[in-house]
Each structure stands twice: as structure tokens, then as C-alpha cells.
Design a protein around this motif. Structure first.
Motif, short mmCIF file in Angstrom:
data_model
loop_
_atom_site.label_atom_id
_atom_site.label_comp_id
_atom_site.label_asym_id
_atom_site.label_seq_id
_atom_site.Cartn_x
_atom_site.Cartn_y
_atom_site.Cartn_z
N THR B 152 0.80 -1.23 0.00
CA THR B 152 0.00 0.00 0.00
C THR B 152 0.83 1.28 0.00
OG1 THR B 152 -0.13 -0.12 2.41
CG2 THR B 152 -1.94 -1.07 1.17
N PRO B 156 2.62 1.43 -4.94
CA PRO B 156 1.95 2.49 -5.71
C PRO B 156 2.91 3.53 -6.27
CG PRO B 156 0.77 2.07 -3.68
CD PRO B 156 2.04 1.30 -3.60
N LYS B 211 -5.05 13.86 3.02
CA LYS B 211 -6.51 13.90 2.95
C LYS B 211 -7.16 12.62 3.40
CE LYS B 211 -7.02 12.15 -1.61
NZ LYS B 211 -7.38 12.22 -2.96
N LYS B 212 -6.44 11.53 3.34
CA LYS B 212 -7.08 10.33 3.86
C LYS B 212 -6.05 9.37 4.44
CE LYS B 212 -7.55 7.38 -0.21
NZ LYS B 212 -8.47 6.77 -1.12
N ARG B 214 -5.55 5.32 5.50
CA ARG B 214 -6.05 3.95 5.42
C ARG B 214 -5.10 3.07 6.20
NH1 ARG B 214 -9.74 6.00 4.33
NH2 ARG B 214 -11.03 6.10 2.48
N GLY B 215 -5.56 1.93 6.55
CA GLY B 215 -4.68 1.05 7.29
C GLY B 215 -5.20 -0.37 7.32
N ASP B 244 -11.30 11.43 7.00
CA ASP B 244 -11.39 10.23 6.18
C ASP B 244 -10.36 9.19 6.65
OD1 ASP B 244 -12.02 8.49 4.25
OD2 ASP B 244 -11.27 9.66 2.56
N TYR B 246 -9.89 5.19 7.74
CA TYR B 246 -10.50 3.86 7.82
C TYR B 246 -9.41 2.81 7.93
CZ TYR B 246 -13.94 0.24 7.38
OH TYR B 246 -14.74 -0.82 7.64
N GLU B 282 -2.45 9.27 2.76
CA GLU B 282 -2.32 9.68 1.36
C GLU B 282 -2.65 11.15 1.24
OE1 GLU B 282 -4.65 7.33 -1.38
OE2 GLU B 282 -4.64 9.05 -2.74
#
Lengths: 279, 403
Positions: B152, B156, B211-212, B214-215, B244, B246, B282
Motif C-alpha cells: 500500500t 503504488p 486527505k485520507k 487507510r490502514g 477520512d 478507515y 495519502e
């Protein structure tokens, strides 16, 4: 001591006297250390605000056993109690309502690396906001939209209609209408274009198309009509073509033979030097 | 080749051994590494994971030549051509099986990250299955990131170099660090099917704003409530920073290893029990910052602590600034150095650039004949960010082409 809730619980403050002498001595020493440290700090920086060194006092809370007395003596919350309110926020770690969609889950938790900035494909499911609109207005709107669409289609496809038939297409014309609609929506080519045919035939068709276009443009020019700009071929992909790893970087390798075109040869040789005879 | 035996590039100690070997393979220069743990009385010379990495290099290349001294303290590596998983060179059915020994203390990312660096320059697609009783997919106390973070937060980034097709990292079986910090029994399958002649020149200059977040919270062989507790704690910290957030939860059972006890061969033992958290932030421009933490093999740390520390680690990584975090900077800078003969630019945090890893990387690149980096202050982004200009070598896949 801070005001307490009525007399329900009595607190007895006991000094540390009955503690072991060793512990009190240690407290004494820590206090001294703190004052020393403080003096040093104040010498180096600004003087500190007055603060109370922590006194080691034990508070023993005893529940009052005499209930009758407690019931009568309750006098409500005292005014000063307000500033001591402890705020506990449980909301921060909860999942927010706008949660991750299934598409997001699919893109993030797959085997492929998630590409940043790549928005998951929007759901085609219809939004559930019908209750926001006035139902009567919505119905007339829908009806108008329907009629509008029908009119648009009639205008575009009227040339396909037979003289004797009704307003709906049938047979081959239905397919043609469908093709028109597809192209309207952005389809690149017609469904009627033949995929496979002999090269000579295809060339003939292409020539005919080019010729027709040419005559159209010529007559338009003669008559002084301005047409749309001619599109010349397809746009080439920007940059160099990616060749296979291990493949030669010039020419075409076919049948165990590397064929170089004249252009390739010219590129390898480089620009020919101009004749020096010119004066 | 015109020059059959170019001069050896000489290094000392085992520091960043894997990355030096990777650079040697990419540039085609032979290396001589000496003084590998010379003063250790019990384990002198190369460690099991380093030997395993050499084996992996041998598997994905053709014509590599490795010499190791008796004590293992000296190593000479003459790289061959990166062939990838082409049939006929050790790959059965197009897949190279690479078994990691049980004594391996490093996470599987120790092997994955350098292998991914080699993969774009390979002749055939790279397709490697990591198995065996030494595969640790979680983060490790030795400082390796988890396999999730590789997928992740590292992979990318290859898309920015024009390498994006047919890349997959399948975590077939998870494993945390086993007893004593050694081994697990996970299984990871890497498919890297996009080979290029030269990676594109990149100019990554705008870090953007986060802005966000994730994990992935993972646990093997322990209750799933550990995941929930880690997520709860991490969210508690991160929710106030960005809306944001999650964190996905992944629960799996621990792997059984056959017992070593010969008298009772049926008795199996569980290995790689624990839990951990991988977080990725991210930004609006696609910059990625990652953090990784897993429970120590000895245990005794509540999941709340892991969640909190991991969240703080992520915040620290973001606070360092730059468009690329420290964990990914090595990859990005190496790819830039292997790019076309053009100046690529990358914005980094000052502390990221000043870290030991990157200084070491710059020196290694110079030793392998790359040109130096240009550094100047950045105009955008955080205060104190710097822009590093890297000139590519312009060699790329050519070495492979001559063969």
C-alpha cells in the motif's frame, strides 16, 4: 479543601505523622531537591508561578453510617462544583457516518497496490433522495423529460422512418437507430462497420470515402461554404513506442531477419553533409 | 561485453548489504564486501537472511557468481543478467519458490523491496513465492515494514515511473514474528509483470496535504478483539486530524509447524502469533506516508499501545515533510538514479534527507558510478523541505539487452 457534596461522605484529613519516619524523611529530601531545582531554573530563566509542593497526605474516605442524618443534611450541588467537571469524549474514536464504500474496500484490500488519487468507480445505484422533491413536480418533470427525449430521437432518426409505418422503428431501421444512439453516447465506431474484409476491398472503401469527402469540400469551397476543419488521420501516441525487452531498437524483426527501411538507414547514417563546393 | 571484468567496487561491513547487492545487480558492477560481522564471537559472517537474499539474487539472475569466504566475513558478488522467472532458469511453472530459513529474523519486506527494485529491469516477469518457516509478513522489531505496507505504500510509487501494470502482492498466509524474534510461517506471492527499458523521469515536487488515512490491522492466532482495540485507539488519535480515516481488519489463524521432536512427530506447534497495525496516509497529490508496528515476539504489550504508537509514528512520518517518506525514499531515489539521462527532482523533508539511510545510499550510488545529487531549498511544502535533483544513468535495461 474543596467543598464536598453535603455531609454524606466525611473526609478526614490525616497528616502524615503516623507514617514511618523514613518515608517522611524521603519526602523532605525530595521537597528540598525540588526547591533547589526550582531556584536553579529561576536563576536561569523567569521566575515561576507560585506552586504548592505536593504534600504527601493520605485521605481516608469513610462512608457515614448514620443515614438519618445524611438524608436531612443534603443541600444540593454547591456552586463551585462547575469548574471541576470532567469531560469524557467517546465520540472521537467512533466510526464516522460517511464510511468507506464497498468499492473502496475492494480497491484497497485486493492484491494489487492501490493507485493513489484513483477514485473508485462511482456506484450506479440510484440515489435515495426522492423524498426531498415534491412528488407532483417530479412526475411532471419526468414526463417532460420523456417527451423531450422522444422529440430529440424523432428529429435525429426521422430519416429512417418508413412512410407507411408508425413512429417506432422496426427491423433493420431499429438497428440503425440503435447505432445512431450508441454513437451519440460516445461509441467510437458504428456497429455496422465490418471488422474483417479483404485489404483491396477495404482500400476501395477508404478511397471512396476520401473521394466523397474531397468532392464535398471542393463544392463547398466553390460555393463559398465554410465547413468544419478536416481531421487528418489519427493522432500518434506521444513519445516513443515501447519495444519489447530484448527486441532490436531499429527496424522490423520478422522471420529471423532484421529489415531496415530506408528511413531507418537514413537515421542511422545521420544527416548527409552538404556539398562543400558551394561558394 | 566489452569489459569482461570491471573493477570491483569495495565496501565494508554488512550495512545495507541487500541494497548494495541490488545496486550491483542493476549497474552490473561486481562488488567486494569485507568485514561482515568480523568481531562477533558467536555468529561471525553473513546472517541467515543475507545468505537467503543472495540465494534469491541467484534465482532471479542468470550468470551471477557469488564467492563467500570460509568465515563468511568476506563476499564477492559478480552480478549476471536479471532474467526474472523465465522457465528454464529455476522457475517451475513460471514461479520461483523461495524458501526462507526458520532462523530468519527479518520480515519478508527485506526481500520484497529490493526484489521490486530489480523487477522493472528484468527480462521476463518476476514471479516469486516466498514460503518456508521464516516468512514474517508483519512488521518486525528489526525495523522491517509489513508486507501490507509494501503493497500500500511502496508499490503504488512505481506508477509514477510508468510501471503500473500487472503488479500484485498476494499475502497468502499471514504470520507475525515467531518466538525469540525468529521465523514465522507466512506465505507471500509477488508478481511483477511490468518491465520497462527505462523508468520515466519524475518531478515529485508537491507534497500536498494529507486527505485520507487507510490502514490494515492484522492479527494471527489471537483474538480479533485485538484488532478492534488497535483500531479504536489509532482512530481516537487520527480522527481529529482528518475525517477520512478507515482501518481494515484482517484476522487469520496462526500456522502450524511440524515439531522438531522426533519422538513425537505428530505434535505440531503454533508459530507467528501476534498482532500489528499498518497505516498509510495519502495526500491530495498522491504522496504516501506509512507507519508500521507489530506486537513484540515476547508479548506483553496491549493492543492499545500498539495502536497509539503506530498512529504517532504515522504523524511523525507526515511531520517530517517531503513528498516521499523515509521508508520509500530509498526505492524512489534508486529508481530515479536508474532512469534516463535526465534530471529528475524529488522533494524531501530535511530530516529524511539527513537520515543515515539516505546518506549511505548517496555514497553507495556514487561508488557505483552514479553522478552526485544536487540539493536546494524547496519553495513549496513544509518549512525546511529540500529538493534533490538526481541525474539518471541512462543505462536501464540495456545490460539485459546485450545478452
Amino acid at each position: 479543601m474543596a467543598p464536598t457534596l453535603g455531609k454524606r461522605k466525611r473526609r478526614y484529613e490525616l497528616a502524615d505523622e503516623n507514617n514511618s519516619s523514613g518515608e517522611s524523611a524521603r519526602d523532605q529530601s525530595t521537597n528540598e531537591l525540588q526547591t533547589l531545582l526550582r531556584q536553579h531554573f529561576e536563576a536561569a530563566f523567569e521566575p515561576l508561578e507560585e506552586f504548592q509542593p505536593k504534600t504527601h497526605t493520605a485521605e481516608i474516605t469513610q462512608a457515614d453510617t448514620s443515614d438519618s442524618e445524611a438524608g436531612s443534611d443534603w443541600s444540593g450541588f454547591s456552586e463551585d462544583e462547575k469548574d471541576g467537571v470532567e469531560i469524557i469524549d467517546h465520540s472521537s474514536s467512533h466510526t464516522l457516518k460517511a464510511d468507506v464504500s464497498k468499492e473502496e474496500l475492494k480497491t484497497f484490500m485486493t492484491n494489487k497496490p492501490p493507485i493513489p488519487g484513483n477514485k473508485p468507480v462511482a456506484s450506479t445505484a440510484r440515489r435515495n433522495n426522492e423524498d426531498l422533491v415534491d412528488p407532483e413536480e417530479a412526475s411532471t418533470d419526468a414526463a417532460n423529460l420523456k417527451k423531450d427525449l422522444a422529440l430529440q430521437r424523432l428529429l435525429k432518426e426521422s430519416h429512417l422512418l418508413d412512410s407507411q409505418s408508425s413512429l417506432s422503428h422496426s427491423g433493420q431501421n431499429r438497428h440503425k437507430a440503435l447505432d445512431l444512439r450508441l454513437q451519440d453516447m460516445g461509441s467510437k465506431s458504428s456497429i455496422f462497420t465490418q471488422q474483417k474484409m479483404p485489404l483491396a476491398q477495404r482500400k476501395g472503401i477508404m478511397a471512396k470515402v476520401a473521394e466523397r469527402e474531397g468532392t464535398r469540400r471542393r463544392t463547398a469551397k466553390e460555393n463559398g461554404i465554410i465547413l468544419e476543419k478536416a481531421v487528418r488521420g489519427k493522432k500518434k501516441d506521444e513519445g516513443k513506442r515501447q519495444r519489447g525487452i530484448g527486441a532490436p531498437s531499429v527496424g522490423k524483426f520478422h522471420g529471423g531477419m532484421l529489415k531496415l527501411s530506408k528511413k531507418d538507414v537514413a537515421e542511422i547514417e545521420g544527416p548527409k553533409k552538404a556539398s562543400r563546393g558551394r561558394r | 561485453m566489452s569489459n569482461p571484468s570491471p573493477a570491483l567496487v569495495r565496501f565494508q561491513t554488512q550495512k545495507s548489504l541487500a541494497h548494495r547487492l541490488t545496486l550491483a545487480t542493476l549497474t552490473g558492477r561486481p562488488v567486494h564486501i569485507s568485514q561482515i560481522r568480523p568481531s562477533s564471537p558467536t555468529d561471525p559472517g553473513l546472517a541467515p537472511h543475507e545468505i537467503s537474499f543472495l540465494r534469491l539474487l541467484e534465482a532471479v539472475t542468470n550468470g551471477s557468481h557469488i564467492e563467500i569466504s570460509y568465515t563468511g566475513t568476506t563476499l564477492v558478488y559478480r552480478p549476471g543478467l536479471i532474467t526474472g522467472s523465465s522457465p528454464g532458469s529455476g522457475a517451475s511453472g513460471g514461479v520461483i519458490r523461495h524458501e526462507l530459513p526458520a532462523g530468519c529474523t527479518r520480515g519478508v519486506s527485506y526481500f520484497l523491496v529490493p526484489l521490486c527494485l530489480l523487477a522493472p529491469f528484468s527480462k521476463a516477469p518476476i514471479n516469486v513465492l516466498f514460503t518456508g518457516s521464516g516468512v514474517i509478513t508483519s512488521a518486525t522489531p528489526t525495523g522491517d515494514m509489513s508486507a501490507d505496507s509494501v503493497r500500500t505504500a511502496i508499490l503504488p510509487l512505481y506508477a509514477q515511473f510508468g510501471i503500473s501494470n500487472n503488479i500484485e502482492l498476494r499475502i497468502l498466509r499471514r504470520s507475525n514474528v515467531g518466538a525469540g524474534g525468529k521465523g514465522g510461517a507466512g506465505e507471500v506471492h509477488l508478481v511483477f509483470g511490468h518491465q520497462v527499458r527505462l523508468p520515466k523521469t519524475v518531478h515529485i515536487m508537491n507534497p500536498g496535504r494529507v486527505k485520507k488515512i487507510r490502514g490494515v490491522a492484522y492479527c494471527t492466532g489471537v483474538s480479533a478483539s485485538n484488532n478492534a482495540r488497535m483500531i479504536e485507539e489509532a482512530r481516537g488519535i487520527l480522527n481529529s486530524m482528518t475525517g477520512d480515516t478507515y482501518i481494515f481488519s484482517d484476522v487469520s489463524s496462526a500456522a502450524y509447524l511440524p515439531s522438531k521432536d522426533k519422538s513425537n512427530p505428530n505434535q505440531k506447534r503454533k508459530t507467528g502469533v501476534g498482532f500489528g497495525l499498518s497505516l498509510v496516509a495519502e495526500s491530495s497529490t498522491g504522496s504516501l506516508y506509512s507507519a508500521d508496528l507489530a506486537s513484540p515476539p515476547a508479548g506483553g504489550v496491549p493492543p492499545e499501545d500498539i495502536g497509539r504508537q503506530c498512529a504517532y509514528q504515522l504523524l511523525e512520518s507526515v511531520s517530517l515533510g517531503g513528498a516521499v517518506s523515509l521508508a520509500a525514499a530509498t526505492t524512489v531515489l534508486t529508481l530515479m538514479a536508474m532512469g534516463s539521462e535526465d534530471v529528475g527532482r524529488l522533494q524531501l523533508g530535511r530530516d529524511v534527507l539527513g537520515s543515515e539511510t539516505l546518506i549511505c545510499l548517496a555514497r553507495d550510488l556514487k561508488a557505483f558510478g552514479a553522478s552526485g545529487w544536487g540539493v536546494r531549498d524547496a519553495n513549496t511544502g513544509q518549512e525546511g523541505d529540500v529538493v534533490v535533483s538526481v541525474v539518471g544513468r541512462g543505462v536501464g535495461n540495456v545490460g539485459r539487452k546485450i545478452a
